[in-house]
Design a protein around this motif. Structure first.
Motif, PDB file in Angstrom:
ATOM      1  N   GLN A  83       8.033 -13.035   4.740  1.00 26.95           N
ATOM      2  CA  GLN A  83       8.583 -11.684   4.823  1.00 26.95           C
ATOM      3  C   GLN A  83       9.845 -11.670   5.677  1.00 26.95           C
ATOM      4  O   GLN A  83       9.905 -12.241   6.745  1.00 26.95           O
ATOM      5  N   GLY A  84      10.855 -10.989   5.195  1.00 26.84           N
ATOM      6  CA  GLY A  84      12.113 -10.875   5.924  1.00 26.84           C
ATOM      7  C   GLY A  84      13.125 -11.923   5.546  1.00 26.84           C
ATOM      8  O   GLY A  84      14.333 -11.708   5.693  1.00 26.84           O
TER       9      GLY A  84
ATOM     10  N   ARG B 121      15.882  -1.093   7.663  1.00 21.71           N
ATOM     11  CA  ARG B 121      15.327  -1.384   6.335  1.00 21.71           C
ATOM     12  C   ARG B 121      14.921  -0.088   5.633  1.00 21.71           C
ATOM     13  O   ARG B 121      15.183   0.101   4.435  1.00 21.71           O
TER      14      ARG B 121
ATOM     15  N   GLU C  44      17.389  -8.959   9.007  1.00 21.16           N
ATOM     16  CA  GLU C  44      16.019  -9.187   8.546  1.00 21.16           C
ATOM     17  C   GLU C  44      15.726 -10.684   8.454  1.00 21.16           C
ATOM     18  O   GLU C  44      14.628 -11.132   8.799  1.00 21.16           O
ATOM     19  N   HIS C  45      16.692 -11.433   7.972  1.00 22.18           N
ATOM     20  CA  HIS C  45      16.516 -12.885   7.856  1.00 22.18           C
ATOM     21  C   HIS C  45      16.329 -13.512   9.240  1.00 22.18           C
ATOM     22  O   HIS C  45      15.536 -14.443   9.410  1.00 22.18           O
TER      23      HIS C  45
ATOM     24  N   GLY D  89      12.822 -12.862  10.240  1.00 24.64           N
ATOM     25  CA  GLY D  89      11.940 -13.663   9.398  1.00 24.64           C
ATOM     26  C   GLY D  89      11.910 -15.114   9.837  1.00 24.64           C
ATOM     27  O   GLY D  89      10.859 -15.761   9.836  1.00 24.64           O
TER      28      GLY D  89
END
Length: 349
Positions: free
Chosen positions: A10-11, A108, A123-124, A127
């Motif tokens: 996720q992410g 998000r 987000e990455h 993650g």
């Protein structure tokens, strides 16, 4: 730790996979994303708070805090700090780190509401930080850290193709090809067991977290990890770098026994040493033991080593830290007499 059995990784953003993490998260890129996200979030946050002061939500203070938190998360996500070293800095910044997790969640939601792309880099980043915690052998500490800072870890003990690609800065296609060649055992609908995955990932040049393997006595190592480990051992000393052979030469202090390793090696940890009886090395757990005395290139090695006339040259693979330590202990017990191991004065003459 929150345990979720939905999509793993996720992410992590497929479009960002394959890019070197240190370039992807350089300070300029993070500043642009954090600044634009703060500016976009200002209006909705102001309305939710009932505040008429826009400055309270998009001022320099918020941007500075979120950028500082992003850089701290980067240190973990990009493998710039071990988990313990990173945690030493967390007590004074824990709230800000958790605020950043909440901040990214809000961006998000805002992006989804506006049907926009949002800020995939942020987000990455989280993650990848969650993946770093997931891979750490100190699982209880990693679980506690993730829960305290608001991260969700999916499928503990298992990584999928997306996570493997992210940890090694590889394209998804590269990992899928490796899985199709059965270089790792992929459990359909689940993924690869972490231990097997990190043993594969340590052989990749872009693997961000070799410290994970170094912290375990049973995980696979390579020449780079071995050299770093040896540099910390009082039982051995570095004699020299043999640049033409891309080796480093070491000496066991107790016996004078010398050996060399491929200190820049990625695929394996290779050890070269002049020794008469190599049979005991098998019992230590070394692999691919091979007599290199008569190889065309053996002369280069024998010239680099101070060997007695007729002494044989052996090469082997050292798979783990446990085997490396056992090998050093064995060599330390060997007598350093003039025939089996030349004295330092003779060796340096």
């Amino acid at each position: 730790m929150a345990k979720d059995f939905g999509q793993s990784g996720q992410g992590l953003q497929d479009a960002l996979l394959g890019q070197p993490a240190r370039l992807l998260f350089n300070d300029s890129a993070l500043m642009v994303d954090v600044t634009s996200a703060c500016d976009e979030m200002a209006g909705p946050l102001r309305r939710l708070s009932g505040s008429s002061s826009e400055a309270s939500w998009c001022g320099d203070s918020l941007k500075h805090q979120m950028l500082e938190a992003a850089q701290r998360w980067k240190a973990l996500a990009c493998g710039e700090r071990s988990l313990l070293n990173w945690l030493d800095e967390v007590p004074g910044a824990g709230e800000t780190l958790k605020d950043f997790v909440d901040f990214v969640a809000l961006t998000r939601a805002l992006a989804a509401q506006r049907s926009g792309s949002g800020w995939p880099r942020l987000e990455h980043l989280l993650g990848l930080a969650a993946l770093r915690l997931k891979l750490d052998p100190a699982s209880e500490l990693a679980e506690t850290t993730a829960e305290r800072l608001g991260l969700v870890i999916h499928r503990p003990g298992i990584v999928d193709h997306r996570e493997i690609a992210a940890a090694c800065s590889l394209r998804l296609a590269t990992v899928r090809n490796a899985l199709s060649r059965r270089e790792m055992h992929y459990r359909r609908g689940q993924g690869v067991v972490i231990g097997e995955a990190v043993d594969w990932m340590i052989k990749r040049k872009g693997f961000l977290y070799p410290v994970v393997n170094a912290a375990s006595r049973e995980r696979r190592i390579n020449g780079r990890l071995a050299a770093t480990h040896l540099a910390k051992l009082p039982e051995v000393e570095l004699r020299r770098q043999i640049s033409r052979l891309r080796l480093s030469e070491w000496q066991v202090r107790a016996s004078g026994q010398r050996f060399a390793i491929n200190s820049q090696g990625i695929q394996h940890c290779l050890v070269m040493l002049p020794i008469d009886d190599a049979e005991p090395l098998y019992r230590l757990g070394v692999q691919a033991l091979e007599n290199r005395s008569h190889d065309p290139g053996a002369r280069l090695y024998l010239e680099s080593f101070p060997t007695a006339p007729g002494q044989r040259l052996w090469q082997c693979q050292v798979p783990t830290m446990a085997v490396l330590d056992a090998l050093i202990a064995y060599l330390a017990r060997q007598a350093g007499d003039a025939e089996a191991a030349p004295t330092r004065e003779h060796a340096d003459s």
